[in-house]
Design a protein around this motif. Structure first.
Motif, mmCIF file in Angstrom:
data_model
loop_
_atom_site.group_PDB
_atom_site.id
_atom_site.type_symbol
_atom_site.label_atom_id
_atom_site.label_comp_id
_atom_site.label_asym_id
_atom_site.label_seq_id
_atom_site.Cartn_x
_atom_site.Cartn_y
_atom_site.Cartn_z
ATOM 1 N N SER A 304 0.833 -1.201 0.000
ATOM 2 C CA SER A 304 0.000 0.000 0.000
ATOM 3 C C SER A 304 0.868 1.251 0.000
ATOM 4 N N LEU A 305 1.940 1.197 0.782
ATOM 5 C CA LEU A 305 2.820 2.369 0.865
ATOM 6 C C LEU A 305 3.439 2.676 -0.510
ATOM 7 N N LEU A 306 3.969 1.651 -1.158
ATOM 8 C CA LEU A 306 4.606 1.885 -2.461
ATOM 9 C C LEU A 306 3.577 2.343 -3.501
ATOM 10 N N SER A 307 2.350 1.829 -3.384
ATOM 11 C CA SER A 307 1.326 2.192 -4.368
ATOM 12 C C SER A 307 0.797 3.612 -4.132
ATOM 13 N N GLU A 308 0.734 4.025 -2.860
ATOM 14 C CA GLU A 308 0.039 5.280 -2.537
ATOM 15 C C GLU A 308 0.954 6.471 -2.275
ATOM 16 N N PHE A 309 2.121 6.229 -1.732
ATOM 17 C CA PHE A 309 2.964 7.342 -1.275
ATOM 18 C C PHE A 309 3.480 8.149 -2.473
ATOM 19 N N ARG A 310 3.180 9.470 -2.469
ATOM 20 C CA ARG A 310 3.534 10.324 -3.614
ATOM 21 C C ARG A 310 4.716 11.215 -3.300
ATOM 22 N N CYS A 328 7.461 2.363 -10.748
ATOM 23 C CA CYS A 328 7.120 1.109 -11.433
ATOM 24 C C CYS A 328 5.828 0.553 -10.853
ATOM 25 N N LYS A 329 5.273 -0.427 -11.530
ATOM 26 C CA LYS A 329 4.063 -1.081 -11.001
ATOM 27 C C LYS A 329 4.440 -1.937 -9.799
ATOM 28 N N THR A 330 3.511 -2.019 -8.845
ATOM 29 C CA THR A 330 3.787 -2.817 -7.643
ATOM 30 C C THR A 330 2.796 -3.973 -7.545
ATOM 31 N N PHE A 331 3.307 -5.149 -7.206
ATOM 32 C CA PHE A 331 2.466 -6.333 -7.010
ATOM 33 C C PHE A 331 2.765 -6.934 -5.645
ATOM 34 N N ILE A 469 1.917 8.712 7.069
ATOM 35 C CA ILE A 469 1.248 7.643 7.833
ATOM 36 C C ILE A 469 0.331 8.240 8.906
ATOM 37 N N LEU A 470 0.779 9.341 9.494
ATOM 38 C CA LEU A 470 -0.024 9.998 10.525
ATOM 39 C C LEU A 470 -1.343 10.517 9.946
ATOM 40 N N ARG A 471 -1.284 11.007 8.702
ATOM 41 C CA ARG A 471 -2.480 11.564 8.044
ATOM 42 C C ARG A 471 -3.460 10.480 7.607
ATOM 43 N N GLU A 472 -2.923 9.328 7.190
ATOM 44 C CA GLU A 472 -3.771 8.292 6.578
ATOM 45 C C GLU A 472 -4.079 7.194 7.596
ATOM 46 N N SER A 473 -5.312 7.201 8.105
ATOM 47 C CA SER A 473 -5.612 6.262 9.192
ATOM 48 C C SER A 473 -5.542 4.791 8.741
ATOM 49 N N THR A 474 -5.941 4.536 7.487
ATOM 50 C CA THR A 474 -5.889 3.138 7.010
ATOM 51 C C THR A 474 -4.442 2.654 6.952
ATOM 52 N N MET A 475 -3.586 3.555 6.476
ATOM 53 C CA MET A 475 -2.172 3.187 6.384
ATOM 54 C C MET A 475 -1.587 2.964 7.776
ATOM 55 N N LYS A 476 -2.038 3.790 8.712
ATOM 56 C CA LYS A 476 -1.516 3.664 10.071
ATOM 57 C C LYS A 476 -1.882 2.300 10.654
#
Ligand code: ATP
Length: 554
Positions: A304-310, A328-331, A469-476
């Motif tokens: 999730s981190l690699l897919s979402e973190f901008r 790159c694409k992440t799987f 991570i602090l901002r995104e509760s799901t990620m946390k």
């Protein structure tokens, strides 16, 4: 094993020493099968292990061969990605194709692929499961089957099938009744150990070790190959005790594989991983990388981190200009995923030209992804054999490949453990890489650093990750779960490894940093401590001595 329609030419990899200089037909294979291998699979010539194994397995009770070694037992040990699957399947298919009368659909199952537990169940309980014509028993990844605790099942299977060497009736029963040909037992692995030694002893009589001096294969007619191999193996080996001597515990690794380790303190691990991945794809946008983690939760979180973190993280930046930090694409792949999702990931990653796969050890063995350029072991593998299988997902069939093992300074003794098996790694220049990241448009130089954590780039990226991570509760939540299961998995190392991967030596606050958690959340800490206490209590109540308990890691 993959069907590959692009013909793989021997000359392209002349230096790789993977391919033999003979043809499939010279090994004695049925012409139809040789055509199929060439036309449908794109295999022009056999690999060295195939050139060694095929005539030996084909020979069965062949007189020329039987004079030097007993003709019914074989042991194949060869590096990862050298074509072991075809080495045993081609002779099996050859025999099926040569059968007279031809094999009919109504004859039933010709090749059965099974796990030990299911097979044993059928052997014991399914009356329609007829196995009197059984010609081969093949144990692929033999050491893993035993590592997983299937030793008893395997012994029972061998007993039921009459293939156990220490039973008085075995030789009689091991002749398959219909063909009057001896049964062959094949053990395969890139890594052998004491347990395989035991299985070899109970299931193989005077086994032939295939995969010794590969360079001696020359183009010769099949009969000559069989005779010379027999003589060569007889001279070199003689008896099974020699074959399984401890010196063979050294692992076969592809010669062209470049193996390195990166020494990084716990709190800077995540920054190091992302920086390395970013750099890999900046350097070459078309490549595939596999990263290994110890738990499913860790895979989910990093996926999730690699897919979402901008990037760049600055909120004032135009959203359109932000990009994924790793280009790159992440799987992801792990055992808690639905079967269908795993299949889709497997097939998509296989055909991708540029991608990173985050995985547990579910992908460590046997899986064949073409063109993987680099293996990163972010969480250490444990047993040295697992290290070998993980890195074996790259540098397959003579291709180039790199591997990188993450180690904390307190874990550095793990290198000694690998050295014992002949596996040598050199250090990756992490600081040089970190120095190369521009900061606020300026290149920085951190030569006077006291510790990696104080490197300006590490501080910068770590801060950005923690704020995210602090901002995104799901990620946390994902980070917290990953933290918990990571610590559990870390504490489950066993044997000698317990003194290298010591949970007591971990600073849990630094572990939290490696999941971009600003602090070690007290709830997480308490729940882990409670679980540890409960485990201890349970064990005490049961009177069980302290024993490894991982549950399902992968
Ligand atoms: N003779 C050949 N020519 C070209 N390609 C081949 C040949 N034999 C096998 N291959 C290809 O080589 C790759 C590796 O083969 P395979 O998976 O059987 O290796 P392995 O030794 O079993 O590896 P591992 O120990 O990792 O399971 C596959 O993609 C397979 O299709």
């Amino acid at each position: 094993m993959a069907a590959n329609r692009e013909p793989k030419k021997k000359n392209d990899r002349a230096e790789s020493q993977v391919f033999a200089s003979c043809s499939f037909s010279s090994l004695g294979l049925h012409p139809t099968l040789c055509n199929q291998l060439r036309e449908r699979m794109g295999f022009e010539v056999p690999t060295l292990v195939q050139a060694q194994a095929i005539p030996v397995i084909l020979s069965g009770r062949h007189a020329t061969f039987a004079c030097s070694v007993c003709g019914n037992c074989r042991l194949v040990k060869a590096a990862t990605g050298t074509g072991k699957t075809v080495a045993y399947l081609a002779p099996v298919i050859h025999h099926l194709q040569s059968k007279d009368p031809r094999v009919q659909r109504s004859d039933g199952i010709s090749i059965l692929v099974a796990t030990p537990g299911r097979l044993l169940d059928h052997l014991k309980n399914t009356s329609s499961f007829i196995h009197t014509n059984m010609r081969w028993i093949i144990f692929d990844e033999a050491d893993r089957i035993l590592e997983l605790g299937f030793g008893k099942e395997i012994e029972e299977i061998l007993d039921i099938l009459g293939s156990r060497q220490d039973k008085s009736l075995s030789n009689e029963k091991a002749i398959s009744s219909a063909s009057e040909l001896p049964r062959q037992n094949l053990l395969l692995s890139a890594t052998l150990n004491d347990k395989v030694n035991h299985l070899a002893q109970i299931s193989l009589e005077n086994p032939v070790m295939i995969g010794l001096d590969d360079k001696k294969i020359q183009p010769k007619p099949s009969q000559e190959i069989i005779s010379s191999l027999a003589a060569e193996m007889d001279n070199t080996l003689g008896h099974s005790e020699k074959i399984l001597s401890p010196s063979n515990a050294e692992y076969n690794l592809p010669a062209q594989l470049v193996q390195r380790y990166v020494k990084v303190s716990c709190g800077s691990r995540l920054v190091a991983l992302l920086s390395i991945l970013n750099n890999l794809f900046k350097g070459d946008a078309t490549q595939k990388v596999v990263v290994f983690f110890s738990t499913c939760d860790a895979v989910d979180y990093h996926y999730s981190l690699l897919s979402e973190f901008r990037w760049p993280p600055n909120s004032q930046s135009n959203v359109d200009l932000k990009q994924a930090f790793v280009g790159c694409k992440t799987f992801r792949l792990h055992g808690n995923m639905q079967h269908e999702d795993r299949r889709t990931t497997f097939h998509t990653f296989k055909t991708e030209k540029s991608a990173v796969l985050l995985s547990t050890d579910v992908a460590a063995r046997g899986l064949d992804f073409p063109k993987v350029r680099c293996i990163i072991q972010y969480d250490s593998p444990g047993e040295a054999s697992e290290y070998v299988h993980r890195v074996g997902r790259t540098a397959r069939l003579g291709e180039k490949g790199d591997s990188l093992l993450f180690l904390q300074p307190v874990e550095i003794d793990y290198l000694r453990n690998l050295e014992k098996h002949g596996v040598l790694l050199t250090e990756y220049p992490l600081v040089k890489l970190l120095d190369s990241f521009p900061l606020y448009g300026q290149k920085h130089n951190a030569k006077k650093l006291f510790s990696l954590e104080m490197h300006p780039w590490v501080l910068h990226l770590q801060k950005a990750l923690e704020s995210y991570i602090l901002r995104e509760s799901t990620m946390k939540k994902l980070a917290q779960n990953a933290f918990c299961s990571w610590v559990r998995a870390y504490s489950a190392h066993r044997g000698d490894l317990k003194s290298i991967f010591m949970v007591k030596k971990l600073h849990l606050g630094h572990v939290a940093r490696s999941f971009a958690l600003k602090e070690q959340p007290s709830l997480v800490g308490r729940s882990f401590q409670n679980q540890a206490k409960k485990r201890k209590r349970d064990l005490k109540q049961k009177g069980v001595s302290k024993k490894r308990r991982i549950g399902s890691k992968s």
